[in-house]
Enzyme design. Structure first.
Site, mmCIF file in Angstrom:
data_model
loop_
_atom_site.group_PDB
_atom_site.id
_atom_site.type_symbol
_atom_site.label_atom_id
_atom_site.label_comp_id
_atom_site.label_asym_id
_atom_site.label_seq_id
_atom_site.Cartn_x
_atom_site.Cartn_y
_atom_site.Cartn_z
ATOM 1 N N SER A 144 0.864 -1.195 0.000
ATOM 2 C CA SER A 144 0.000 0.000 0.000
ATOM 3 C C SER A 144 0.889 1.229 0.000
ATOM 4 O O SER A 144 2.042 1.180 0.465
ATOM 5 C CB SER A 144 -0.870 0.015 1.251
ATOM 6 O OG SER A 144 -1.548 1.256 1.378
ATOM 7 N N TYR A 157 -1.871 -0.660 10.398
ATOM 8 C CA TYR A 157 -1.993 -1.077 8.987
ATOM 9 C C TYR A 157 -0.748 -0.641 8.214
ATOM 10 O O TYR A 157 -0.166 -1.431 7.463
ATOM 11 C CB TYR A 157 -3.258 -0.464 8.386
ATOM 12 C CG TYR A 157 -3.454 -0.725 6.906
ATOM 13 C CD1 TYR A 157 -3.946 -1.946 6.446
ATOM 14 C CD2 TYR A 157 -3.160 0.254 5.961
ATOM 15 C CE1 TYR A 157 -4.140 -2.177 5.089
ATOM 16 C CE2 TYR A 157 -3.350 0.034 4.603
ATOM 17 C CZ TYR A 157 -3.844 -1.185 4.170
ATOM 18 O OH TYR A 157 -4.030 -1.414 2.820
HETATM 19 N N1 NAP Z 1 -8.712 -0.362 -1.266
HETATM 20 C C1 NAP Z 1 -7.656 0.397 -1.028
HETATM 21 O O1 NAP Z 1 -7.745 1.641 -0.940
HETATM 22 C C2 NAP Z 1 -6.286 -0.232 -0.910
HETATM 23 C C3 NAP Z 1 -5.166 0.600 -1.056
HETATM 24 C C4 NAP Z 1 -3.896 0.053 -0.945
HETATM 25 C C5 NAP Z 1 -3.742 -1.296 -0.704
HETATM 26 N N2 NAP Z 1 -4.849 -2.088 -0.546
HETATM 27 C C6 NAP Z 1 -4.611 -3.508 -0.295
HETATM 28 O O2 NAP Z 1 -5.144 -4.230 -1.385
HETATM 29 C C7 NAP Z 1 -5.475 -5.558 -0.966
HETATM 30 C C8 NAP Z 1 -6.884 -5.883 -1.430
HETATM 31 O O3 NAP Z 1 -7.775 -4.994 -0.784
HETATM 32 P P1 NAP Z 1 -9.173 -4.535 -1.399
HETATM 33 O O4 NAP Z 1 -9.200 -3.073 -1.336
HETATM 34 O O5 NAP Z 1 -9.423 -5.242 -2.681
HETATM 35 O O6 NAP Z 1 -10.121 -5.053 -0.210
HETATM 36 P P2 NAP Z 1 -11.472 -5.917 -0.182
HETATM 37 O O7 NAP Z 1 -12.336 -5.574 -1.338
HETATM 38 O O8 NAP Z 1 -11.973 -5.747 1.197
HETATM 39 O O9 NAP Z 1 -10.954 -7.413 -0.385
HETATM 40 C C9 NAP Z 1 -10.210 -8.074 0.600
HETATM 41 C C10 NAP Z 1 -10.044 -9.524 0.190
HETATM 42 O O10 NAP Z 1 -9.217 -10.187 1.159
HETATM 43 C C11 NAP Z 1 -9.901 -11.356 1.611
HETATM 44 N N3 NAP Z 1 -9.543 -11.677 2.995
HETATM 45 C C12 NAP Z 1 -9.564 -10.853 4.073
HETATM 46 N N4 NAP Z 1 -9.220 -11.549 5.170
HETATM 47 C C13 NAP Z 1 -8.986 -12.824 4.783
HETATM 48 C C14 NAP Z 1 -8.596 -14.014 5.448
HETATM 49 N N5 NAP Z 1 -8.377 -14.045 6.777
HETATM 50 N N6 NAP Z 1 -8.443 -15.139 4.732
HETATM 51 C C15 NAP Z 1 -8.680 -15.153 3.405
HETATM 52 N N7 NAP Z 1 -9.039 -14.064 2.715
HETATM 53 C C16 NAP Z 1 -9.195 -12.908 3.402
HETATM 54 C C17 NAP Z 1 -11.373 -10.998 1.489
HETATM 55 O O11 NAP Z 1 -12.165 -12.173 1.479
HETATM 56 P P3 NAP Z 1 -13.432 -12.295 2.497
HETATM 57 O O12 NAP Z 1 -14.330 -11.140 2.186
HETATM 58 O O13 NAP Z 1 -14.000 -13.633 2.190
HETATM 59 O O14 NAP Z 1 -12.829 -12.192 3.885
HETATM 60 C C18 NAP Z 1 -11.372 -10.275 0.142
HETATM 61 O O15 NAP Z 1 -11.358 -11.199 -0.905
HETATM 62 C C19 NAP Z 1 -5.304 -5.568 0.552
HETATM 63 O O16 NAP Z 1 -4.054 -6.136 0.873
HETATM 64 C C20 NAP Z 1 -5.307 -4.087 0.913
HETATM 65 O O17 NAP Z 1 -4.630 -3.838 2.108
HETATM 66 C C21 NAP Z 1 -6.109 -1.584 -0.662
#
Ligand code: NAP
Length: 251
Positions: A144, A157
């Site tokens: 991130s 985080y």
């Molecule tokens: N969105 C942002 O602004 C942003 C910015 C920078 C980086 N990121 C990073 O990008 C990555 C993806 O995030 P996103 O924004 O796409 O979030 P998201 O839509 O909330 O998706 C998160 C994913 O992780 C899975 N997950 C969470 N806990 C888990 C566990 N214990 N075991 C297995 N799967 C798990 C969730 O599955 P379930 O729903 O089934 O738990 C879901 O598929 C993350 O690492 C996040 O930190 C996000």
């Protein structure tokens, strides 16, 4: 088994879902991993639309070491090798320093860094098998921008994401000579459910899209074996790596 294959964690939502689709369009058979089985099944149906390589799914929590072993064995049983591991699953949450509890911290550490390190460790024999078969393999870790510059209310985080950046750098140092590339993806705010807490102040139309991130991951798979991108930072126009006071000085 000459088909290239990918394992994507957090593939049921947001960035992981977009990455799974992009990698399939790129020609990879995809193993999608996430926690909630119904959500994952719906995501897998979406990714499987249209002709392309096979998609399989495995639901479970990456916080459980036995599930990490299961995921590697599940992918291995079908493919016998792994061309790209995308450690993408992550959890966030805003808390001020002073309000951080052990449970809050431990969950972020377990998903955001412990699972990333352990799954990579356990998948290494499959990555090496891909190198033997096709000359190279990749690990892509979703870090991130908060891991590049710590953010207020996101201290724990930010710390886990800085750890992902450090782990990815070490992977590069250790594994690049053997043909395994490592890339840390460091996006700013992306329009996924994780961004829901920002929606009152920030319009979705001004956020990075999951497809933007997926396009970057897909691009890394098109490079020659000689070329590695160790880190990619994706920012919105209003996000910056330098503090505001430094920017003001530049103006
Ligand atoms: N969105 C942002 O602004 C942003 C910015 C920078 C980086 N990121 C990073 O990008 C990555 C993806 O995030 P996103 O924004 O796409 O979030 P998201 O839509 O909330 O998706 C998160 C994913 O992780 C899975 N997950 C969470 N806990 C888990 C566990 N214990 N075991 C297995 N799967 C798990 C969730 O599955 P379930 O729903 O089934 O738990 C879901 O598929 C993350 O690492 C996040 O930190 C996000």
């Amino acid at each position: 088994m000459n088909e290239r294959s990918a394992l994507v964690t957090g593939a049921s939502s947001g960035i992981g879902l977009a990455v799974a689709g992009a990698l399939r369009r790129e020609g990879f058979a995809v193993t999608m991993v996430a926690r909630d089985p119904a959500k994952l099944a719906a995501a897998a149906r979406h990714v499987t639309e249209g002709a392309g390589p096979p998609v399989q799914q495995l639901a479970g929590s990456l916080t459980e070491e036995a599930f990490l072993d299961e995921a590697v064995a599940f992918h291995s049983a079908t493919h016998g090798a792994l061309d790209i591991l995308v450690n993408n699953a992550g959890v966030s949450g805003h808390r001020l320093v002073g309000d951080i509890t052990a449970d809050f911290l431990d969950h972020q550490l377990a998903v955001n860094i412990r699972a990333v390190v352990l799954l990579t460790d356990k998948a290494l024999p499959l990555l090496k098998a891909a190198v033997r078969q096709r000359g190279c393999a990749q690990v892509v870790n979703t870090a991130s921008n908060a891991g590049k510059r710590g953010e207020a209310t996101l201290s724990s985080y930010s710390a886990t994401k800085a750890a992902v950046v450090g782990f990815t750098e070490a992977l590069h140092d250790e594994l690049a000579p053997s043909g395994i590339k490592a890339t840390a993806i460091c996006p700013g705010l992306v329009d996924t459910p994780m961004a829901d807490g920002y929606r009152d102040e920030i319009a979705a139309s001004t956020m990075i899209t999951p497809s933007d991130v997926a396009e970057v991951v897909a691009m890394t798979t098109r490079l020659s074996a000689a070329c590695i991108i160790p880190e990619v930072v994706l920012l919105r126009p209003t996000e910056w790596l330098q503090p505001d006071e430094v920017r003001a000085g530049l103006g």
